[in-house]
Write an enzyme that holds these catalytic residues in place. Sequence first.
Site, mmCIF file in Angstrom:
data_model
loop_
_atom_site.group_PDB
_atom_site.id
_atom_site.type_symbol
_atom_site.label_atom_id
_atom_site.label_comp_id
_atom_site.label_asym_id
_atom_site.label_seq_id
_atom_site.Cartn_x
_atom_site.Cartn_y
_atom_site.Cartn_z
ATOM 1 N N ARG A 188 0.855 -1.244 -0.308
ATOM 2 C CA ARG A 188 0.103 0.084 0.132
ATOM 3 C C ARG A 188 0.818 0.992 -0.322
ATOM 4 N NH1 ARG A 188 -2.503 0.931 5.270
ATOM 5 N NH2 ARG A 188 -0.225 2.556 5.382
ATOM 6 N N HIS A 224 -3.986 4.615 4.991
ATOM 7 C CA HIS A 224 -4.804 3.873 4.711
ATOM 8 C C HIS A 224 -5.784 4.634 3.694
ATOM 9 C CE1 HIS A 224 -8.016 1.741 5.339
ATOM 10 N NE2 HIS A 224 -8.680 2.227 6.090
ATOM 11 N N TYR A 232 3.426 5.799 11.415
ATOM 12 C CA TYR A 232 4.208 4.078 11.935
ATOM 13 C C TYR A 232 4.800 2.795 11.046
ATOM 14 C CZ TYR A 232 0.377 3.400 9.062
ATOM 15 O OH TYR A 232 -1.205 4.467 8.079
#
Lengths: 373, 352
Positions: free
Chosen positions: A267, A271, A280
């Site tokens: 990805r 998100h 993160y």
Amino acid sequence: MPDAVPAPDAAVQLLDPSGTRREDARWGALVSGVGAEQLRERYRDMALVRRFDAEATALQRQGELALWASGTGQEAAQVGAARALAPQDHVFPTYREHGIAWVRGVDPLQVLSLYRGASHGGWDPRASGFHPYTLVIGAQLPHATGYAMGVQRDGDVATGDPARDTAVLACFGDGASSQGEVSEALNWAAVFRAPVVFFCQNNGWAISSPTSRQFAAPLARRAEGFGVPGVQVDGNDVLAVEAVVREAADRARSGGGPTLVEALTFRVAAHTTSDDSSRYRPREEDELWATRDPLTRVEAHLRATGGADDAFFDAVRAEGDELGARVRRGVREMADPEPLSMFDHAYAGDHPLVAQERAWLEGWIATEPEEAR
Amino acid sequence: MTTTATRPAPHAEATAPTTLTLAKAITAALHDAMAADEKVLLMGEDIGRLGGVFRVTDGLQAAFGEDRVVDTPLAEASILGTAVGLALRGYRPVCEIQFDGFVYPAFSQIVSQLAKMPARLAGAGTVPVVVRIPYGGGIGAVEHHSESPEAYFAHTAGLRVIAPATPQDAYWMLRQALTQPDPVVVMEPKRRYWDKGAVTAGAASLAEAPALHSARVARPVSAERAAAGGAVTVVAYGPTVRVALDAAQAAAEEGVELEVVDLRSLSPLDTGTVVESAQRTGRVVVVHEAPVFLGMGAEVAARVTEAAFHSLEAPVLRVGGFAVPYPAARVEEHYLPDAERLLDAVDRVLAR
């Protein structure tokens, strides 16, 4: 801590990141019909889907969309899987399957209407075989399995008629694999030999949680416990994904039951547009996966083999510009739904309370001052 | 797929009334619906060879085969989830949840998928799934086998919720549920499964059936008697209709007349029938097994108060379960509303 994202090198791969097509007796044979012309089509799909995605991200930043869940980086997994399907096959997507939607002919503006907040989807799955986006993680897998049970009951499995035998592609992600319903659906489909291809795009991250928080053994190995074949494939290799999903779909259509496919991908964006992956995700991971880009390798292969030249890539870019313009214009011109339309499909049959409340809102709106409407 | 069994002929014509238990009336309805529509299929745990833990589906797998009476894996979420998928393919699945307290693993599929799918599809498809839930207490069972979760479903837009109280209604309402386009949750009063009643079955009998979502005056009180005072409307459904009728008999001996309204449908709610009765008697008590707090009684009370405020002689009272987890069976008689507790509320609305 184990490597959060397994290296795709161990998985099925037909086109390596440098663009070299690998010899592979088993998997290569499944895409022997994919020559330069077909590869150009797949490149075009992936490039246009990526352009669409960038445009959608920009539209969200401009306030035209409420949210956008980018699929950038997953183009090969999605286009490859979709290209392995037959027209009569069905797809039960998550909310990030923009590439599959594209190949199945769903209007990109309809997808954006969901992210704009103008609909909950609203495309017709009967026309495209592409079912509504599902936002509850993993909930669509039992739907896919049930749909496949209906296919069995319709006698649309193992007839030998390639225009009739039907497979169902059940999409999910690495995060969803932790949901009970995903395991239930795999088991259920295995028990009934339902014609389902369980297609996991393992993109490394479930919002902020790495795959190491979802499973301790490679996902594809879970298949054995359910009594179904499991395959791990380089999800950034459009050829390999098409081959692996084609074999699984053929197995489903011919009555061989379900398969679990784990496509290793990445990805590239956060998100969603509401997320910040820099909080993160280590930067090195982005840099590593940039070397495995799904479009770059196809372009390299086509250029090296004389399958495409600058003219082709320029034409695709120009087509992307046109698509971008159409999407921008379409979203800006997208009318809000009529307020009373919220009552239209709550029930298919008559419902006195809904009718009463609809009449009330209609009257309320009618008495509002013009400027408040 | 393999199994195709010989099917008994459907009851094409209305048959003469026969006496059936409520459970067998449901069996007959499922049988006749399956014979009438090849897209109807049953799914659930132990419903095939065993015929279900309450034997409601007894004989149906033998009649219609394993593809139409499906013994599923033990996974409620997927019973509902696969039913949604089957419905999208054009089938009419009837899911049996073995006991009320086992529906919650399927709750997400019912509330977030089944109920909302029509709005998501915006007209491009329907999901006519029927969910049968044997519910309610009074059978001396262990935990999770005696609950009344109807308010959860009635609160969820997109679902229809019905609760038949008699064998005839069980037959008719199941048949009607299986010919309309929306998801329906059927709350089956399990402690009344063995109650007997006259049932007129068959497709032609459906012409005589009241509309699926209408309430029924199970015990009327004449307008004259109501006008004379001392009459009370009791609103009940499912297992408490019998409780209300028993209470009415006892009350009559004391000169108090109870008009018993059987709601039959919980969503949509036939407010008109309840309000009309309330306007004649001026006094209303609602009785159900579910906890009183935020139960169906709250909705009935609010709607009656809104629509019949000037006819009311007393506040609408509610009688039902307490705000506790369903208790151990040895004390459930103190939890469940019985005729005595209902009559106490009747006395209070009459200020007796």
